[in-house]
Design a protein around this motif. Structure first.
Motif, PDB file in Angstrom:
ATOM      1  N   SER A  51     -82.862  33.728  89.075  1.00  0.00           N
ATOM      2  CA  SER A  51     -82.796  33.093  90.391  1.00  0.00           C
ATOM      3  C   SER A  51     -81.441  32.428  90.608  1.00  0.00           C
ATOM      4  N   THR A  52     -80.880  31.861  89.552  1.00  0.00           N
ATOM      5  CA  THR A  52     -79.568  31.234  89.642  1.00  0.00           C
ATOM      6  C   THR A  52     -78.496  32.279  89.934  1.00  0.00           C
ATOM      7  N   VAL A  53     -78.567  33.408  89.246  1.00  0.00           N
ATOM      8  CA  VAL A  53     -77.614  34.498  89.495  1.00  0.00           C
ATOM      9  C   VAL A  53     -77.803  35.029  90.915  1.00  0.00           C
ATOM     10  N   CYS A  54     -79.043  35.178  91.334  1.00  0.00           N
ATOM     11  CA  CYS A  54     -79.344  35.639  92.698  1.00  0.00           C
ATOM     12  C   CYS A  54     -78.761  34.676  93.729  1.00  0.00           C
ATOM     13  N   PHE A  55     -78.976  33.382  93.519  1.00  0.00           N
ATOM     14  CA  PHE A  55     -78.467  32.387  94.456  1.00  0.00           C
ATOM     15  C   PHE A  55     -76.945  32.414  94.513  1.00  0.00           C
ATOM     16  N   ALA A  56     -76.298  32.529  93.367  1.00  0.00           N
ATOM     17  CA  ALA A  56     -74.829  32.599  93.332  1.00  0.00           C
ATOM     18  C   ALA A  56     -74.337  33.820  94.108  1.00  0.00           C
ATOM     19  N   ASP A  57     -75.000  34.942  93.915  1.00  0.00           N
ATOM     20  CA  ASP A  57     -74.639  36.170  94.623  1.00  0.00           C
ATOM     21  C   ASP A  57     -74.808  35.995  96.137  1.00  0.00           C
ATOM     22  N   TYR A  62     -72.930  34.591 101.731  1.00  0.00           N
ATOM     23  CA  TYR A  62     -72.994  33.601 102.804  1.00  0.00           C
ATOM     24  C   TYR A  62     -71.597  33.094 103.146  1.00  0.00           C
ATOM     25  N   LEU A  63     -70.816  32.774 102.118  1.00  0.00           N
ATOM     26  CA  LEU A  63     -69.444  32.294 102.338  1.00  0.00           C
ATOM     27  C   LEU A  63     -68.580  33.351 103.028  1.00  0.00           C
ATOM     28  N   ASP A  64     -68.843  34.609 102.740  1.00  0.00           N
ATOM     29  CA  ASP A  64     -68.094  35.706 103.356  1.00  0.00           C
ATOM     30  C   ASP A  64     -68.664  36.110 104.718  1.00  0.00           C
ATOM     31  N   ASN A  65     -69.626  35.341 105.225  1.00  0.00           N
ATOM     32  CA  ASN A  65     -70.287  35.604 106.513  1.00  0.00           C
ATOM     33  C   ASN A  65     -70.947  36.977 106.559  1.00  0.00           C
ATOM     34  N   GLU A  66     -71.437  37.436 105.414  1.00  0.00           N
ATOM     35  CA  GLU A  66     -72.137  38.723 105.353  1.00  0.00           C
ATOM     36  C   GLU A  66     -73.642  38.558 105.551  1.00  0.00           C
ATOM     37  N   ILE A  67     -74.141  37.347 105.302  1.00  0.00           N
ATOM     38  CA  ILE A  67     -75.549  37.047 105.539  1.00  0.00           C
ATOM     39  C   ILE A  67     -75.648  35.692 106.221  1.00  0.00           C
ATOM     40  N   ASP A  68     -76.781  35.460 106.847  1.00  0.00           N
ATOM     41  CA  ASP A  68     -77.066  34.182 107.494  1.00  0.00           C
ATOM     42  C   ASP A  68     -78.068  33.393 106.649  1.00  0.00           C
ATOM     43  N   LYS A  90     -72.803  22.500 102.918  1.00  0.00           N
ATOM     44  CA  LYS A  90     -72.107  21.490 102.118  1.00  0.00           C
ATOM     45  C   LYS A  90     -71.897  22.000 100.689  1.00  0.00           C
ATOM     46  N   ILE A  91     -72.913  22.588 100.107  1.00  0.00           N
ATOM     47  CA  ILE A  91     -72.811  23.145  98.753  1.00  0.00           C
ATOM     48  C   ILE A  91     -71.789  24.271  98.738  1.00  0.00           C
ATOM     49  N   ALA A  92     -71.871  25.154  99.718  1.00  0.00           N
ATOM     50  CA  ALA A  92     -70.964  26.306  99.785  1.00  0.00           C
ATOM     51  C   ALA A  92     -69.513  25.851  99.910  1.00  0.00           C
ATOM     52  N   ARG A  93     -69.256  24.884 100.770  1.00  0.00           N
ATOM     53  CA  ARG A  93     -67.882  24.375 100.938  1.00  0.00           C
ATOM     54  C   ARG A  93     -67.369  23.735  99.654  1.00  0.00           C
ATOM     55  N   SER A  94     -68.232  22.998  98.976  1.00  0.00           N
ATOM     56  CA  SER A  94     -67.851  22.349  97.734  1.00  0.00           C
ATOM     57  C   SER A  94     -67.487  23.378  96.659  1.00  0.00           C
TER      58      SER A  94
END
Length: 105
Positions: A51-57, A62-68, A90-94
């Motif tokens: 799940s951690t690897v999935c979330f990181a992926d 998300y950061l690349d605006n490929e998913i919402d 906030k997490i993504a920006r950090s």
């Protein structure tokens, strides 16, 4: 196009897990690679790691605006105590900030 994308995702998981097996990685790492697109079907003792690897992926997509935000499984968000999109942003920006800092060293 979506079928091809899903096929390539599945193939990369299979290929990555096979490579990890060849390199004698621990079974928990192999399972995390194999199931990171479907952590809910991971053998029980590897669910959190997969799940951690999935979330990181997903966070990278998300950061690349490929998913919402709404495309991320709510159970995955719940596992990481993410209550809303503002918190995810906030997490993504950090994480992005640290990545940029490290990549310019």
């Amino acid at each position: 196009e979506n079928i091809q994308h899903n096929y390539l995702r599945t193939e990369s998981c299979i290929d990555g897990a096979a490579l990890a097996e060849k390199w004698n990685f621990p079974q928990s790492i192999i399972n995390s690679i194999r199931y990171h697109h479907q952590p809910e079907i991971t053998p029980d003792d590897n669910v959190v790691l997969a799940s951690t690897v999935c979330f990181a992926d997903l966070l990278i997509h998300y950061l690349d605006n490929e998913i919402d935000y709404y495309q991320i499984n709510p159970e995955l968000l719940k596992l990481f105590n993410i209550a809303d999109e503002t918190q995810l942003q906030k997490i993504a920006r950090s994480i992005e900030k640290v990545f940029v800092q490290e990549s310019t060293r």
